[in-house]
Motif scaffolding. Structure first.
Motif, mmCIF file in Angstrom:
data_model
loop_
_atom_site.group_PDB
_atom_site.id
_atom_site.type_symbol
_atom_site.label_atom_id
_atom_site.label_comp_id
_atom_site.label_asym_id
_atom_site.label_seq_id
_atom_site.Cartn_x
_atom_site.Cartn_y
_atom_site.Cartn_z
ATOM 1 N N GLY A 13 0.819 -1.209 0.000
ATOM 2 C CA GLY A 13 0.000 0.000 0.000
ATOM 3 C C GLY A 13 0.850 1.256 0.000
ATOM 4 N N PRO A 14 0.217 2.402 -0.196
ATOM 5 C CA PRO A 14 0.942 3.685 -0.266
ATOM 6 C C PRO A 14 1.793 3.984 0.965
ATOM 7 C CG PRO A 14 -1.340 3.963 -0.979
ATOM 8 C CD PRO A 14 -1.217 2.574 -0.454
ATOM 9 N N ARG A 15 1.293 3.706 2.151
ATOM 10 C CA ARG A 15 2.076 3.981 3.364
ATOM 11 C C ARG A 15 3.334 3.134 3.408
ATOM 12 N NH1 ARG A 15 -1.965 3.614 8.326
ATOM 13 N NH2 ARG A 15 -0.889 1.653 8.191
ATOM 14 N N ALA A 16 3.227 1.870 2.982
ATOM 15 C CA ALA A 16 4.404 1.003 2.974
ATOM 16 C C ALA A 16 5.440 1.504 1.973
ATOM 17 C CB ALA A 16 3.998 -0.434 2.656
ATOM 18 N N TRP A 17 4.985 1.968 0.791
ATOM 19 C CA TRP A 17 5.933 2.519 -0.188
ATOM 20 C C TRP A 17 6.631 3.736 0.404
ATOM 21 C CZ3 TRP A 17 7.657 -0.526 -3.560
ATOM 22 C CH2 TRP A 17 6.854 -1.404 -4.274
ATOM 23 N N ASP A 18 5.892 4.581 1.096
ATOM 24 C CA ASP A 18 6.508 5.754 1.736
ATOM 25 C C ASP A 18 7.568 5.334 2.735
ATOM 26 O OD1 ASP A 18 4.870 7.405 0.255
ATOM 27 O OD2 ASP A 18 3.449 7.779 1.904
ATOM 28 N N ARG A 26 20.258 -4.214 0.989
ATOM 29 C CA ARG A 26 19.115 -4.977 0.491
ATOM 30 C C ARG A 26 19.458 -5.451 -0.917
ATOM 31 N NH1 ARG A 26 16.621 0.179 1.211
ATOM 32 N NH2 ARG A 26 16.008 0.355 3.358
ATOM 33 N N PHE A 27 18.928 -6.591 -1.251
ATOM 34 C CA PHE A 27 19.041 -7.003 -2.635
ATOM 35 C C PHE A 27 17.747 -7.692 -3.032
ATOM 36 C CE2 PHE A 27 20.259 -9.818 -6.144
ATOM 37 C CZ PHE A 27 20.712 -8.857 -7.028
ATOM 38 N N TYR A 28 17.548 -8.934 -2.593
ATOM 39 C CA TYR A 28 16.362 -9.674 -3.005
ATOM 40 C C TYR A 28 15.069 -9.086 -2.462
ATOM 41 C CZ TYR A 28 19.104 -13.328 -5.140
ATOM 42 O OH TYR A 28 19.941 -14.019 -5.960
ATOM 43 N N PHE A 29 15.117 -8.449 -1.329
ATOM 44 C CA PHE A 29 13.889 -7.952 -0.731
ATOM 45 C C PHE A 29 13.709 -6.455 -0.914
ATOM 46 C CE2 PHE A 29 14.820 -11.873 1.618
ATOM 47 C CZ PHE A 29 13.716 -12.590 1.203
ATOM 48 N N ASP A 30 14.385 -5.884 -1.864
ATOM 49 C CA ASP A 30 14.210 -4.465 -2.142
ATOM 50 C C ASP A 30 13.088 -4.313 -3.171
ATOM 51 O OD1 ASP A 30 14.308 -1.768 -2.619
ATOM 52 O OD2 ASP A 30 16.480 -1.694 -2.881
ATOM 53 N N LEU A 31 11.893 -4.096 -2.656
ATOM 54 C CA LEU A 31 10.731 -3.997 -3.533
ATOM 55 C C LEU A 31 10.762 -2.738 -4.389
ATOM 56 C CD1 LEU A 31 7.933 -5.280 -1.147
ATOM 57 C CD2 LEU A 31 9.166 -6.535 -2.915
ATOM 58 N N ARG A 32 11.572 -1.772 -3.980
ATOM 59 C CA ARG A 32 11.692 -0.547 -4.791
ATOM 60 C C ARG A 32 12.276 -0.883 -6.166
ATOM 61 N NH1 ARG A 32 15.248 2.709 -0.701
ATOM 62 N NH2 ARG A 32 16.256 0.717 -0.922
ATOM 63 N N THR A 33 13.249 -1.771 -6.193
ATOM 64 C CA THR A 33 13.841 -2.195 -7.464
ATOM 65 C C THR A 33 12.804 -2.920 -8.314
ATOM 66 O OG1 THR A 33 15.992 -2.408 -6.393
ATOM 67 C CG2 THR A 33 15.720 -3.533 -8.498
ATOM 68 N N ALA A 34 12.036 -3.796 -7.679
ATOM 69 C CA ALA A 34 10.989 -4.524 -8.412
ATOM 70 C C ALA A 34 9.958 -3.548 -8.982
ATOM 71 C CB ALA A 34 10.317 -5.529 -7.487
ATOM 72 N N ARG A 35 9.603 -2.553 -8.215
ATOM 73 C CA ARG A 35 8.616 -1.564 -8.679
ATOM 74 C C ARG A 35 9.153 -0.775 -9.867
ATOM 75 N NH1 ARG A 35 6.068 3.358 -5.053
ATOM 76 N NH2 ARG A 35 4.025 3.341 -6.040
ATOM 77 N N GLN A 36 10.391 -0.362 -9.783
ATOM 78 C CA GLN A 36 11.017 0.396 -10.880
ATOM 79 C C GLN A 36 11.031 -0.413 -12.172
ATOM 80 O OE1 GLN A 36 14.928 1.363 -9.362
ATOM 81 N NE2 GLN A 36 14.647 3.509 -9.931
ATOM 82 N N LEU A 37 11.481 -1.650 -12.091
ATOM 83 C CA LEU A 37 11.577 -2.478 -13.285
ATOM 84 C C LEU A 37 10.207 -2.881 -13.816
ATOM 85 C CD1 LEU A 37 14.733 -4.541 -12.374
ATOM 86 C CD2 LEU A 37 14.502 -2.872 -14.212
ATOM 87 N N ALA A 38 9.201 -3.012 -12.942
ATOM 88 C CA ALA A 38 7.855 -3.355 -13.380
ATOM 89 C C ALA A 38 7.298 -2.280 -14.310
ATOM 90 C CB ALA A 38 6.931 -3.547 -12.180
ATOM 91 N N GLN A 39 7.726 -1.056 -14.120
ATOM 92 C CA GLN A 39 7.249 0.043 -14.966
ATOM 93 C C GLN A 39 7.699 -0.114 -16.418
ATOM 94 O OE1 GLN A 39 8.596 3.522 -12.845
ATOM 95 N NE2 GLN A 39 6.948 3.376 -11.334
#
Length: 188
Positions: free
Chosen positions: A5-10, A20-33
């Motif tokens: 959710g938005p709060r978790a992204w913040d 972080r490597f495997y659990f860095d969801l920011r990287t997954a979000r960037q590449l998903a775009q």
């Protein structure tokens, strides 16, 4: 699968700390775009999920939920008929898994190992203070009544082989009764 959710992204954006490597969801979000993933995706699991969702949609949510509840009811009836305690309380049972206490002096993990190696039946176990004291039988997935009855028969055999004083066949009979009653047309 992860939903964020938005709060978790913040929080992820402002978090400082260890690497972080495997659990860095920011990287997954960037590449998903751009339609990519940061790691090799579990393609077979995605295809399996797609097939399962097709079956779920064709069957209908109500029928799937009723099937899970019926299987759980049958497993609980079998456990009680064998004189075993169902871990959950009436009014608070899960339709997706049934936890059953094994008799005192019997190691649930030994039962699980016997089921897996001798009969090809996989059941869960307990954790922490319940380790070795319960087995957990799931109701979800590509299961039939025959699968449930076979698993319960295998549990009976494993318990008997471990020295439990259960009466052979009573659990399977109790589960079968649940299935047969569920298939009877409603009285008018």
């Amino acid at each position: 699968m992860v939903a964020v959710g938005p709060r978790a992204w913040d929080r992820m954006t402002s978090a400082r700390g260890g690497p972080r490597f495997y659990f860095d969801l920011r990287t997954a979000r960037q590449l998903a775009q751009i339609g990519q993933t940061p790691w090799t995706p579990p393609v077979s699991i995605a295809f399996g999920l797609d097939a399962a969702l097709d079956i779920f949609e064709a069957t209908g949510a109500t029928a799937v939920h009723e099937r899970h509840e019926r299987y759980a009811r049958a497993i609980r009836a079998a456990a009680r008929a064998l004189g075993l305690e169902v871990f959950s309380r009436d009014g608070a049972h899960s339709p997706t898994v049934v936890a059953i206490r094994v008799p005192d002096g019997i190691d649930g993990d030994v039962i699980r190992a016997s089921l897996r190696t001798s009969r090809g039946v996989i059941v869960g176990g307990g954790q922490k203070e319940l380790k070795g004291k319960v087995i957990r039988i799931g109701t979800m997935g590509d299961l039939t009544q025959t699968d449930i009855l076979g698993a319960l028969g295998a549990v009976e055999i494993a318990l008997l082989e471990a020295g439990a004083s259960v009466h052979a066949g009573t659990g399977v009979q109790a589960a079968l009764k649940v299935f047969l009653e569920a298939e009877q047309p409603a009285a008018v």
